[in-house]
Motif scaffolding. Structure first.
Motif, short mmCIF file in Angstrom:
data_model
loop_
_atom_site.label_atom_id
_atom_site.label_comp_id
_atom_site.label_asym_id
_atom_site.label_seq_id
_atom_site.Cartn_x
_atom_site.Cartn_y
_atom_site.Cartn_z
N VAL A 67 -41.35 -55.90 -135.65
CA VAL A 67 -39.99 -56.18 -136.13
C VAL A 67 -39.95 -56.75 -137.55
CG1 VAL A 67 -39.02 -56.41 -133.82
CG2 VAL A 67 -39.98 -58.44 -134.97
N GLU A 68 -41.03 -57.40 -138.00
CA GLU A 68 -41.02 -57.96 -139.36
C GLU A 68 -41.58 -57.01 -140.41
OE1 GLU A 68 -42.24 -62.01 -139.99
OE2 GLU A 68 -42.07 -62.48 -137.86
N GLU A 69 -42.23 -55.91 -139.98
CA GLU A 69 -42.90 -55.04 -140.95
C GLU A 69 -42.10 -53.79 -141.28
OE1 GLU A 69 -45.87 -51.91 -138.82
OE2 GLU A 69 -46.60 -53.98 -138.84
N VAL A 70 -40.98 -53.56 -140.59
CA VAL A 70 -40.19 -52.36 -140.83
C VAL A 70 -38.89 -52.72 -141.53
CG1 VAL A 70 -41.20 -51.10 -138.89
CG2 VAL A 70 -39.13 -52.49 -138.53
N ASP A 71 -38.24 -51.70 -142.08
CA ASP A 71 -36.96 -51.89 -142.77
C ASP A 71 -35.78 -51.70 -141.83
OD1 ASP A 71 -38.22 -52.22 -145.39
OD2 ASP A 71 -38.67 -50.08 -145.22
N ALA A 72 -36.00 -51.05 -140.70
CA ALA A 72 -34.97 -50.88 -139.67
C ALA A 72 -35.67 -50.76 -138.33
CB ALA A 72 -34.10 -49.65 -139.94
N PHE A 73 -35.11 -51.41 -137.31
CA PHE A 73 -35.69 -51.41 -135.97
C PHE A 73 -34.71 -50.77 -135.01
CE2 PHE A 73 -36.46 -53.55 -131.83
CZ PHE A 73 -37.76 -53.11 -131.61
N TYR A 74 -35.18 -49.73 -134.29
CA TYR A 74 -34.36 -49.04 -133.30
C TYR A 74 -34.79 -49.49 -131.91
CZ TYR A 74 -32.47 -45.57 -136.64
OH TYR A 74 -31.82 -44.94 -137.67
N ASN A 75 -33.87 -50.11 -131.16
CA ASN A 75 -34.16 -50.56 -129.81
C ASN A 75 -33.55 -49.55 -128.83
OD1 ASN A 75 -34.47 -51.86 -127.36
ND2 ASN A 75 -34.00 -53.89 -128.19
N LEU A 76 -34.40 -48.67 -128.32
CA LEU A 76 -33.95 -47.59 -127.44
C LEU A 76 -34.46 -47.78 -126.02
CD1 LEU A 76 -34.64 -44.60 -129.87
CD2 LEU A 76 -32.65 -46.11 -129.78
N GLY A 77 -34.86 -48.99 -125.68
CA GLY A 77 -35.37 -49.28 -124.34
C GLY A 77 -34.26 -49.43 -123.32
N PRO A 78 -34.63 -49.66 -122.04
CA PRO A 78 -33.63 -49.94 -121.00
C PRO A 78 -32.77 -51.15 -121.38
CG PRO A 78 -35.77 -49.50 -120.01
CD PRO A 78 -36.00 -49.60 -121.50
N ASN A 79 -31.63 -51.26 -120.76
CA ASN A 79 -30.65 -52.28 -121.17
C ASN A 79 -31.19 -53.70 -121.14
OD1 ASN A 79 -29.06 -50.00 -121.21
ND2 ASN A 79 -27.84 -50.54 -119.42
N HIS A 80 -32.03 -54.02 -120.15
CA HIS A 80 -32.52 -55.39 -120.04
C HIS A 80 -33.55 -55.73 -121.13
CE1 HIS A 80 -35.89 -53.31 -118.16
NE2 HIS A 80 -36.56 -54.44 -118.11
N VAL A 81 -33.98 -54.72 -121.90
CA VAL A 81 -34.92 -54.96 -122.99
C VAL A 81 -34.19 -55.04 -124.34
CG1 VAL A 81 -37.06 -54.09 -124.07
CG2 VAL A 81 -36.64 -53.68 -121.66
N HIS A 82 -32.89 -54.97 -124.34
CA HIS A 82 -32.15 -54.94 -125.60
C HIS A 82 -32.13 -56.29 -126.32
CE1 HIS A 82 -29.55 -51.13 -124.58
NE2 HIS A 82 -30.85 -50.89 -124.64
N VAL A 83 -32.03 -57.39 -125.57
CA VAL A 83 -31.73 -58.66 -126.20
C VAL A 83 -32.89 -59.22 -127.02
CG1 VAL A 83 -31.01 -61.05 -125.84
CG2 VAL A 83 -30.02 -59.23 -124.44
N GLU A 84 -34.03 -59.47 -126.39
CA GLU A 84 -35.10 -60.21 -127.06
C GLU A 84 -35.65 -59.51 -128.31
OE1 GLU A 84 -35.65 -63.25 -126.38
OE2 GLU A 84 -34.36 -63.25 -124.61
N PRO A 85 -36.00 -58.23 -128.25
CA PRO A 85 -36.50 -57.59 -129.47
C PRO A 85 -35.44 -57.51 -130.57
CG PRO A 85 -37.10 -56.31 -127.53
CD PRO A 85 -36.11 -57.33 -127.08
N SER A 86 -34.19 -57.26 -130.20
CA SER A 86 -33.14 -57.14 -131.21
C SER A 86 -32.89 -58.48 -131.89
CB SER A 86 -31.85 -56.63 -130.57
OG SER A 86 -32.03 -55.34 -130.02
N VAL A 87 -32.82 -59.56 -131.13
CA VAL A 87 -32.60 -60.88 -131.70
C VAL A 87 -33.77 -61.27 -132.60
CG1 VAL A 87 -32.42 -63.34 -131.16
CG2 VAL A 87 -31.05 -61.67 -129.89
N ALA A 88 -35.00 -60.97 -132.15
CA ALA A 88 -36.17 -61.30 -132.97
C ALA A 88 -36.15 -60.54 -134.29
CB ALA A 88 -37.45 -60.98 -132.19
N ALA A 89 -35.79 -59.26 -134.23
CA ALA A 89 -35.72 -58.46 -135.46
C ALA A 89 -34.67 -59.03 -136.41
CB ALA A 89 -35.41 -57.01 -135.13
#
Length: 389
Positions: A67-89
Motif C-alpha cells: 500500500v505504501e509503494e504504489v500510486d493507486a491501490f485497488y481493493n477488489l477482495g470480498p466485502n469483509h476485506v475492504h476496510v483494513e487494507p483501504s484504511v491503511a493505504a
C-alpha cells in the motif's frame, strides 16, 4: 508520471480492471501511463499464474507490503476485506479504488469514508454503471429538464445464478463476509444510480427473503463418495425489495434477486417525469428508450454516436460497446484523477479527466449507499419505515 497500480484480488473483478488498464493506451491517448505494478493474493502458485495472464510485473502475498509503494491501490477482495487494507493505504496517502458495497457493514464504511476525508486523496467506489454511455446520456436529459419534474424511479436488478438450490456455497452467502446478499451485491448498484440520476434516498421500507437456507460446499469429493455432502448455512438474503422516498418527494421502488429464473444480468431503470420518461436495461446497454412530451410512444436511441458520452474513443456509430467498456471508462476517470492530484500537489487535490473536480463516485458516495443498505435491513427487521441517517 507513470501511475503504478497495486491490485488486491485477481478473479472476476481483477480480470475486469486489468483488462481495462490494458485498453487505456489504445483508446484513450490522454490517459496517464499506467503500470500494472503488483498483484496481491494468498495462493502463490495461483497468484503467479494470474500475474502472468493479467500483465502484472510483481506479486505479493501481503497487502501491507504494497500500500505504501504504489500510486493507486485497488481493493477488489470480498466485502469483509475492504476496510483494513483501504484504511491503511489511505493513511499512507495512497489513492484507493474499492469494490462495492464499500464495506460489509455501516461501521466499516464510515471508517473508510473518514480515512478518505483525512487523507485528501482521490477515492473511488466501483459503481461502474455510472460510466455506461446511455446512463450518462440519461443524466444529461434529466439535468436539461427534458423529463420535467421527476416523480417516479423504478430500479430492479435480476439474476438467476443461485436459483438452483444445489449451486455451491460461496463467501457471497455469508453475512460475516458479505454483509448482505442480493441487497448489497446488486441493490447497491441500483441505489447508486438512483442517487446519481435523481437524488438522495431519504426513507425506506424494506423486505428481505432467503429461499435456500444452506448450500453444498464445493469440492467435497470425499463427502460425495460417502453420500454425506457437507453444507454451510446461507446467512444473507437471496432477494430484497424496498419502497423509498427520494429527495424532492420522488417515489421509488428497488428490487433485486439472485433467484429470478431467466434473467442473467438484467439491471433495469425506469424514470417518469412530468414532461417525459426513460427506460434502460443493462442487457441492452447501448440503448435508451425515451418518451418526450407530445410523442405518443417511446423512441429507442442507440447511444453510439461520436458525440455521445465516451463513444468518441471507440468505434463508428452502430458498433456497440459492452459491459467491459464500463471499466475502461471508470479507470480512465479515476486514474486521471490520481495523476492530476499527484501532478498538482504530490498527493491530494486534482480533477477528473473532464475537469469536473473531485472524482465521483468516491467513498462518500459509497457511504451514502451503505446507509441506505443498512436502513433497508433495519426496516425489514422492524417492519416499518426507516429514515436514512
Amino acid at each position: 508520471m507513470t501511475v503504478r497500480v497495486g491490485v488486491l484480488g485477481y478473479r472476476f473483478m481483477g480480470k475486469a480492471h486489468a483488462n481495462a488498464m490494458a485498453r487505456l493506451p489504445m483508446f484513450f491517448p490522454d490517459a496517464p501511463d499506467v503500470e500494472r505494478h503488483v498483484l496481491v493474493g494468498r495462493d502463490e502458485d495461483a497468484l503467479a499464474d494470474a500475474a502472468d495472464r493479467l500483465g502484472f510485473e510483481n506479486t505479493a502475498t501481503d497487502w501491507r507490503d504494497v500500500v505504501e509503494e504504489v500510486d493507486a491501490f485497488y481493493n477488489l477482495g470480498p466485502n469483509h476485506v475492504h476496510v483494513e487494507p483501504s484504511v491503511a493505504a489511505l493513511k499512507a496517502g495512497t489513492p484507493v479504488l474499492c469494490e462495492k458495497p464499500l464495506a460489509n457493514d455501516l461501521d466499516g464504511a464510515e471508517r473508510m469514508a473518514d480515512a478518505a476525508e483525512d487523507a485528501g486523496v482521490p477515492t473511488a467506489t466501483a459503481f461502474n454503471y455510472r460510466f455506461v454511455p446511455a446512463i450518462r446520456y440519461a443524466k444529461n436529459l434529466i439535468e436539461d429538464g427534458a423529463l420535467g419534474e421527476i416523480r417516479h424511479f423504478r430500479g430492479r436488478y435480476l439474476q438467476d445464478w443461485l436459483a438452483d438450490p444445489e449451486a455451491p456455497w460461496s463467501w457471497r452467502n455469508s453475512a460475516e463476509m458479505a454483509g448482505s446478499g442480493a441487497l448489497g451485491d446488486l441493490g447497491a448498484h441500483t441505489i447508486d444510480l438512483a442517487r446519481f440520476l435523481v437524488g438522495d434516498v431519504e426513507r425506506v421500507s424494506g423486505h428481505l427473503r432467503t429461499f435456500v437456507d444452506e448450500r453444498p460446499v464445493e469440492g467435497d469429493e470425499d463427502g460425495a463418495e460417502r453420500g454425506e455432502i457437507e453444507t454451510r448455512p446461507v446467512t444473507v438474503d437471496d432477494a430484497y425489495s424496498a419502497q423509498a422516498e427520494l429527495e424532492g418527494g420522488t417515489m421509488a421502488t428497488f428490487e433485486a434477486s439472485r433467484f429470478s429464473t431467466g434473467h442473467k444480468n438484467d439491471h433495469t431503470i425506469e424514470i417518469q417525469g412530468s414532461e417525459g420518461s426513460l427506460k434502460f436495461s443493462l442487457e441492452r446497454l447501448n440503448e435508451l428508450e425515451v418518451l418526450r412530451k407530445g410523442n405518443r410512444g417511446y423512441e429507442t436511441i442507440l447511444v453510439t454516436e461520436a458525440d455521445d458520452p465516451y463513444v468518441e474513443h471507440w468505434w463508428p456509430p452502430g458498433h456497440v460497446l459492452g459491459w467491459e467498456h464500463t471499466f475502461v471508462h471508470e479507470n480512465y476517470e479515476f486514474l486521471s484523477a490520481v495523476d492530476g492530484a499527484a501532478s498538482e500537489t504530490g498527493r491530494g487535490g486534482g480533477e477528473t479527466a473532464d475537469g469536473s473536480g473531485d472524482y465521483h463516485p468516491n467513498f462518500e458516495d459509497g457511504l451514502a449507499v451503505q446507509r441506505v443498505l443498512s436502513a433497508i435491513q433495519e426496516s425489514d427487521e422492524r417492519g416499518e419505515w426507516v429514515e436514512v441517517a
